[in-house]
Design a protein around this motif. Structure first.
Motif, PDB file in Angstrom:
ATOM      1  N   GLY A   1       0.761  -1.246   0.000  1.00 41.26           N
ATOM      2  CA  GLY A   1       0.000   0.000   0.000  1.00 41.26           C
ATOM      3  C   GLY A   1       0.789   1.292   0.000  1.00 41.26           C
ATOM      4  N   SER A   2       2.083   1.257   0.285  1.00 37.19           N
ATOM      5  CA  SER A   2       2.726   2.555   0.437  1.00 37.19           C
ATOM      6  C   SER A   2       3.897   2.729  -0.521  1.00 37.19           C
ATOM      7  N   ALA A   3       4.093   3.980  -0.930  1.00 35.53           N
ATOM      8  CA  ALA A   3       5.144   4.310  -1.892  1.00 35.53           C
ATOM      9  C   ALA A   3       6.513   3.926  -1.324  1.00 35.53           C
ATOM     10  N   GLU A   4       6.665   4.141  -0.024  1.00 32.86           N
ATOM     11  CA  GLU A   4       7.941   3.843   0.620  1.00 32.86           C
ATOM     12  C   GLU A   4       8.257   2.344   0.515  1.00 32.86           C
ATOM     13  N   VAL A   5       7.232   1.524   0.689  1.00 32.95           N
ATOM     14  CA  VAL A   5       7.424   0.079   0.618  1.00 32.95           C
ATOM     15  C   VAL A   5       7.748  -0.339  -0.819  1.00 32.95           C
ATOM     16  N   VAL A   6       7.043   0.260  -1.760  1.00 38.51           N
ATOM     17  CA  VAL A   6       7.304  -0.047  -3.170  1.00 38.51           C
ATOM     18  C   VAL A   6       8.754   0.265  -3.503  1.00 38.51           C
ATOM     19  N   GLU A   7       9.215   1.432  -3.039  1.00 41.80           N
ATOM     20  CA  GLU A   7      10.607   1.832  -3.283  1.00 41.80           C
ATOM     21  C   GLU A   7      11.583   0.816  -2.700  1.00 41.80           C
ATOM     22  N   LEU A   8      11.309   0.457  -1.462  1.00 40.71           N
ATOM     23  CA  LEU A   8      12.176  -0.497  -0.754  1.00 40.71           C
ATOM     24  C   LEU A   8      12.250  -1.808  -1.534  1.00 40.71           C
ATOM     25  N   LEU A   9      11.102  -2.264  -2.018  1.00 41.49           N
ATOM     26  CA  LEU A   9      11.048  -3.539  -2.741  1.00 41.49           C
ATOM     27  C   LEU A   9      11.758  -3.416  -4.083  1.00 41.49           C
ATOM     28  N   GLN A  10      11.508  -2.318  -4.774  1.00 38.38           N
ATOM     29  CA  GLN A  10      12.144  -2.147  -6.081  1.00 38.38           C
ATOM     30  C   GLN A  10      13.663  -2.074  -5.955  1.00 38.38           C
ATOM     31  N   ALA A  11      14.101  -1.424  -4.871  1.00 37.49           N
ATOM     32  CA  ALA A  11      15.547  -1.354  -4.641  1.00 37.49           C
ATOM     33  C   ALA A  11      16.127  -2.749  -4.444  1.00 37.49           C
TER      34      ALA A  11
ATOM     35  N   VAL B   1       7.201  -4.617  -9.019  1.00 35.13           N
ATOM     36  CA  VAL B   1       5.937  -4.146  -8.448  1.00 35.13           C
ATOM     37  C   VAL B   1       5.117  -3.499  -9.556  1.00 35.13           C
ATOM     38  N   THR B   2       3.963  -4.084  -9.873  1.00 33.30           N
ATOM     39  CA  THR B   2       3.098  -3.495 -10.896  1.00 33.30           C
ATOM     40  C   THR B   2       1.719  -3.249 -10.308  1.00 33.30           C
ATOM     41  N   ASP B   3       1.209  -2.041 -10.539  1.00 37.81           N
ATOM     42  CA  ASP B   3      -0.124  -1.659 -10.045  1.00 37.81           C
ATOM     43  C   ASP B   3      -0.304  -1.998  -8.574  1.00 37.81           C
ATOM     44  N   GLY B   4       0.713  -1.719  -7.776  1.00 38.90           N
ATOM     45  CA  GLY B   4       0.600  -1.949  -6.341  1.00 38.90           C
ATOM     46  C   GLY B   4       0.702  -3.410  -5.927  1.00 38.90           C
ATOM     47  N   VAL B   5       1.036  -4.288  -6.864  1.00 40.90           N
ATOM     48  CA  VAL B   5       1.180  -5.703  -6.517  1.00 40.90           C
ATOM     49  C   VAL B   5       2.642  -6.132  -6.699  1.00 40.90           C
ATOM     50  N   ALA B   6       3.206  -6.661  -5.603  1.00 38.52           N
ATOM     51  CA  ALA B   6       4.612  -7.090  -5.640  1.00 38.52           C
ATOM     52  C   ALA B   6       4.689  -8.598  -5.814  1.00 38.52           C
ATOM     53  N   ARG B   7       5.649  -9.029  -6.594  1.00 36.97           N
ATOM     54  CA  ARG B   7       5.914 -10.472  -6.720  1.00 36.97           C
ATOM     55  C   ARG B   7       7.220 -10.766  -6.001  1.00 36.97           C
ATOM     56  N   LEU B   8       7.108 -11.543  -4.938  1.00 37.32           N
ATOM     57  CA  LEU B   8       8.287 -11.770  -4.098  1.00 37.32           C
ATOM     58  C   LEU B   8       8.915 -13.121  -4.419  1.00 37.32           C
ATOM     59  N   PRO B   9      10.122 -13.095  -4.996  1.00 40.63           N
ATOM     60  CA  PRO B   9      10.776 -14.360  -5.336  1.00 40.63           C
ATOM     61  C   PRO B   9      11.263 -15.103  -4.097  1.00 40.63           C
ATOM     62  N   GLU B  10      11.221 -16.420  -4.166  1.00 35.52           N
ATOM     63  CA  GLU B  10      11.566 -17.249  -3.010  1.00 35.52           C
ATOM     64  C   GLU B  10      12.962 -16.938  -2.476  1.00 35.52           C
TER      65      GLU B  10
ATOM     66  N   THR C   1       9.647 -10.334   4.963  1.00 37.57           N
ATOM     67  CA  THR C   1      10.507  -9.823   3.895  1.00 37.57           C
ATOM     68  C   THR C   1      10.584  -8.297   3.944  1.00 37.57           C
ATOM     69  N   LEU C   2       9.424  -7.637   4.030  1.00 36.11           N
ATOM     70  CA  LEU C   2       9.420  -6.166   4.137  1.00 36.11           C
ATOM     71  C   LEU C   2      10.222  -5.725   5.354  1.00 36.11           C
ATOM     72  N   HIS C   3       9.929  -6.387   6.470  1.00 37.14           N
ATOM     73  CA  HIS C   3      10.536  -6.030   7.746  1.00 37.14           C
ATOM     74  C   HIS C   3      12.059  -6.187   7.709  1.00 37.14           C
ATOM     75  N   GLN C   4      12.523  -7.319   7.207  1.00 39.61           N
ATOM     76  CA  GLN C   4      13.961  -7.565   7.196  1.00 39.61           C
ATOM     77  C   GLN C   4      14.681  -6.711   6.157  1.00 39.61           C
ATOM     78  N   LEU C   5      13.981  -6.356   5.067  1.00 44.36           N
ATOM     79  CA  LEU C   5      14.596  -5.450   4.092  1.00 44.36           C
ATOM     80  C   LEU C   5      14.827  -4.089   4.738  1.00 44.36           C
ATOM     81  N   ALA C   6      13.894  -3.696   5.620  1.00 49.64           N
ATOM     82  CA  ALA C   6      14.021  -2.394   6.274  1.00 49.64           C
ATOM     83  C   ALA C   6      15.038  -2.435   7.412  1.00 49.64           C
ATOM     84  N   GLY C   7      15.195  -3.588   8.033  1.00 51.45           N
ATOM     85  CA  GLY C   7      16.133  -3.666   9.159  1.00 51.45           C
ATOM     86  C   GLY C   7      16.536  -5.111   9.399  1.00 51.45           C
ATOM     87  N   ALA C   8      17.507  -5.577   8.651  1.00 53.16           N
ATOM     88  CA  ALA C   8      17.926  -6.979   8.766  1.00 53.16           C
ATOM     89  C   ALA C   8      18.331  -7.271  10.206  1.00 53.16           C
ATOM     90  N   GLY C   9      17.854  -8.388  10.730  1.00 54.90           N
ATOM     91  CA  GLY C   9      18.233  -8.788  12.082  1.00 54.90           C
ATOM     92  C   GLY C   9      17.312  -8.259  13.152  1.00 54.90           C
TER      93      GLY C   9
END
Ligand code: B12
Lengths: 485, 220
Positions: A32-42, A47-56, A256-264
């Protein structure tokens, strides 16, 4: 041997995870948030149309950086809750909007005095390893309701706290309160006092609010408890196995979101999965299938080596009656046997909408019984009677039957038996008429509340609390003061 | 034999079989009879029965949703012909529904929408976390009779009040009625914010909406 339940075979857990990883790619996860999309894209996520595909591979990497276990600390800086392994702890259910009045037996909006009473009782009962922000205080401005609840709990308790915020913006003030209480952000990170529940929205949707909370918690290093709530048949597949799969995918995405933002940063494989009531659309928390879902979801988390959480010991009854007792006692047992690290829900009636402090003291009895059951049958007394189960004791009594006189009996009965409080009636009938459990629970609540001692907080901490409350009230455009006593 | 056909239509809705309902609607049109009759004596009787059965716990949500789908399928076939003849089915009323700003709970609101629409109300569902401005805009756009705002959080109940205030500011009330619901909401709160009604569940919401339209079985 510690008794354990196992609902899922190793093969089935494998299948659940395989399909969960498939779901994370297709249909993917709404973010839902631009910040999360950015984090994921980085991180190279599409991420297309607000839907992320998370690889295993990415999800596995996040799983690898998530801690296997961590502790929550009390105000004295002692380890009080171990999130990890098969350790089992209980805390009162969180965030009810109503309180059952023991006089009228009616649900009414909960207030500060109710939260204080719940905290007093839970503080005194060893069954509760942690407090929770159990009810909202309808007498305080609702726009800062989440912050205010935490404040009341911190003022009245030394125990760790299970809490959560109601909005993306609400979290920072709550973290600031905890920092003020701990002394510094660094200390809070090292010895966290609280864990925050964060809910994805089923199915497979990490809304702006939830995902923001995850990122902010990861940055602050304050533990996040991912409480995924698939409702089997309503907001998730109707089959229990299907709902466990969706739950896994939702929590995996959150980690995944959580650890991308702060591993550990510490994170919990949690949930409040339930079936969906096909008559009312409600979430029946007392249903046996709801308990089964909680157990199975925890099994998947344990398989991945993560700390676990579930929502049990609650009921759908509107009173503290036989249904409430049966549902709560049953799920306390099942949760303990499943080895769930933190089990929230005690005290709750009406499908998580209403709290009863009388139920809380009854639930403490079921919890103690469940904890007893989970310890299993231990061989003990080797030090007292030599290496024997019974023969050494018989060597002393012969056929006299005088076990009450044995030193073993005196030395061991407290370990062998859980000795219930007066809430549980085991009395012989005497001259007084017998009482009913609700009446005994009311007496017990009064006793515990008078045995309770309020912790004394340092002046400068209280001043900081005051400043935070004023700042947040200002931000929300309301007037609020520090709650009194 | 229209009577038998009506019975089959009712049954197709009660059984929740959209294909069957569609087929029966097409058959009716092929005979060149007023489509409104098929609705009034056939399909609508079925959906009313389904709604009643759900209300008394005999039918379950998946059954009710299947009935609603079958109803939609039949109406879709009949609608063009009804428009042509100007024999539009009279909706019980137009209702704009949504969850208050900041709130993402929608199960209860969706249930209310299902029951109301199955019973003949026209529903415009704005989804979750809806701003007061969006409610007002939709009300104006569709000329709604009722606005329903759901809120499950104590923090978002204020959003219900904000919607009512926005309706007032735009001079839309008292013509447009405002109703509210959700776990934390009480009749006291409804009175406090000047709502025209409140209900604890979807069945009561139907009764409430009918009463507000002056079409209830009991008076408000
Ligand atoms: C399922 C659920 C969720 C799901 C929602 C899924 C979804 N798509 O809706 C998820 C997991 C996403 C969720 C999230 C959260 N939730 Co929640 N949730 C619930 C739960 C368990 C059940 C709600 C429900 O669906 N009930 C079943 C439906 C059928 O009943 P209903 O909603 O009451 O609707 C009926 C009536 O109220 C009425 N009605 C409803 N709307 C309307 C509208 C009109 C116009 C009318 C006339 C009638 C009407 O008719 C409906 C049908 O019968 C409740 C507890 C409870 N018992 O209410 C908590 C509860 C509401 N949630 C709560 C909380 C705290 C949260 C979170 C903040 C948790 C977090 N920290 O992340 C987030 C909220 C995020 C946000 N900003 O919105 C608290 C609220 C506390 C408070 N202070 O207000 C509750 C009470 C649980 C608790 N004790 O913690 N939640």
């Amino acid at each position: 041997m510690r008794p354990r339940t196992q609902l899922l075979s190793g093969d089935l857990i494998g299948r659940i995870l395989r399909e969960a990883f498939e779901l994370l790619m297709s249909p993917g996860v709404r973010v839902g948030s631009a910040e999360v999309v950015e984090l994921l894209q980085a991180a190279g996520v599409e991420v297309t149309d607000g839907v992320a595909r998370l690889p295993e591979t990415l999800v596995r990497k996040s799983l690898a950086s998530a801690p296997r276990d961590f502790y929550l600390y009390n105000r004295r800086g002692e380890k009080a809750v171990h999130y990890g392994g098969d350790d089992v702890h209980f805390d009162p259910g969180s965030c009810c909007v109503q309180m059952l009045d023991p006089e009228t037996l009616e649900a009414r909006p909960s207030e500060t005095r109710d939260l204080v009473r719940i905290v007093q009782v839970a503080e005194t009962l060893p069954q509760f390893a942690a407090q929770s922000t159990a009810v909202v205080c309808n007498d305080a401005p609702s726009l800062i309701g989440d912050l205010y609840r935490l404040l009341v709990v911190l003022q009245h308790s030394d125990k760790p706290v299970v809490t959560g915020s109601f909005s993306a913006a609400g979290l920072q003030g709550m973290i600031d309160l905890l920092v003020a209480d701990s002394g510094s952000a660094e200390k809070l990170r090292r010895e966290p006092r609280a864990v925050f529940d964060v809910c994805p929205s089923p199915p497979l949707n990490w809304s702006e609010f939830g995902s923001h909370n995850l990122l902010d918690l990861a940055h602050a290093g304050v533990p996040a408890e991912i409480v995924a709530v698939p409702l089997a048949g309503g907001t998730a597949p109707v089959t229990l196995a299907g709902s466990v799969t969706q739950h896994a995918a939702e929590v995996l995405a959150g980690i995944t979101l959580h650890q991308l933002a702060g591993a550990g940063s510490p994170v919990v494989w949690g949930g409040a999965p339930a079936i969906f009531d096909m008559r009312t659309g409600g979430a029946p928390m007392g249903a046996v299938e709801t308990a089964m879902l909680n157990m199975a979801c925890a099994e998947v988390g344990k398989h991945l080596g993560l700390p676990t959480h579930g929502y049990l010991v609650a009921t759908d009854s509107k009173f503290v009656d036989a249904q409430a007792g049966a549902e709560s006692a049953r799920s306390a047992m099942l949760g303990a046997l499943a080895g769930i690290n933190m089990i929230s829900g005690a005290g709750m009636i009406e499908s998580l909408a209403c709290h009863s402090v009388e139920k809380l003291v009854m639930d403490a009895e079921w919890i103690a019984s469940a904890q007893r059951l989970a310890r299993g049958i231990e061989v003990r007394g080797d030090d007292v009677s030599g290496a024997s189960l019974a023969t050494a004791m018989f060597a002393q009594t012969g056929l006299s039957g005088e076990f009450l006189k044995l030193k073993e009996t005196r030395a061991l009965f407290r370990q062998e038996q859980y000795l219930p409080s007066a809430v549980i009636d085991r009395s012989a009938r005497g001259s007084e008429p017998p009482t009913d459990i609700f009446a005994r629970a009311r007496t017990r609540v009064d006793e515990l509340a008078s045995a309770y001692r309020k912790p004394s907080l340092a002046e400068d901490v209280l001043r900081k609390f005051q400043a935070i409350v004023e700042r947040e009230a200002d931000r929300a455009g309301v007037v609020a003061e520090l709650p009194g006593n | 034999m229209p009577d038998e056909l009506f019975l089959a239509m009712r049954q197709s809705i009660i059984d929740g079989v959209p294909d069957r309902a569609r087929e029966l609607a097409q058959q009716w049109l092929a005979d060149g009879v007023d489509p409104l009759e098929a609705v009034n004596f056939g399909f609508a009787v079925g959906i009313k029965f389904a709604g009643d059965q759900f209300g008394c716990g005999e039918m379950f949500l998946p059954d009710l949703l299947a009935s609603a789908e079958a109803m939609k399928a039949a109406i879709k076939v009949l609608e063009p012909e009804m428009l042509k003849r100007g024999s539009q089915r009279e909706a019980l009323g137009k209702i704009v529904l949504g969850t208050a700003r900041g709130d993402i709970h929608d199960i209860g609101k969706n249930l209310v929408a299902t029951i109301l629409s199955a019973s003949g109300f026209q529903i415009f569902d704005l989804g979750t976390s809806v701003t007061p401005e969006a409610f007002v805009a939709k009300v104006k756009e569709v000329d709604a009779d009722i606005v329903g705002v759901s809120a499950l959080l104590t923090t978002t109940m204020a959003g219900q009040k904000a919607v009512i205030e926005a309706l007032d500011r735009n001079g839309l009330r008292p013509r447009v009625k405002a109703i509210i619901g959700g776990a934390a909401v009480s009749s006291k709160w409804a009175a406090e914010i000047g709502a025209d009604g409140f209900s604890r569940n979807a069945i009561d919401a139907l009764e409430l909406a009918k009463n507000l339209m002056g079409k209830g079985t009991a008076s408000a």
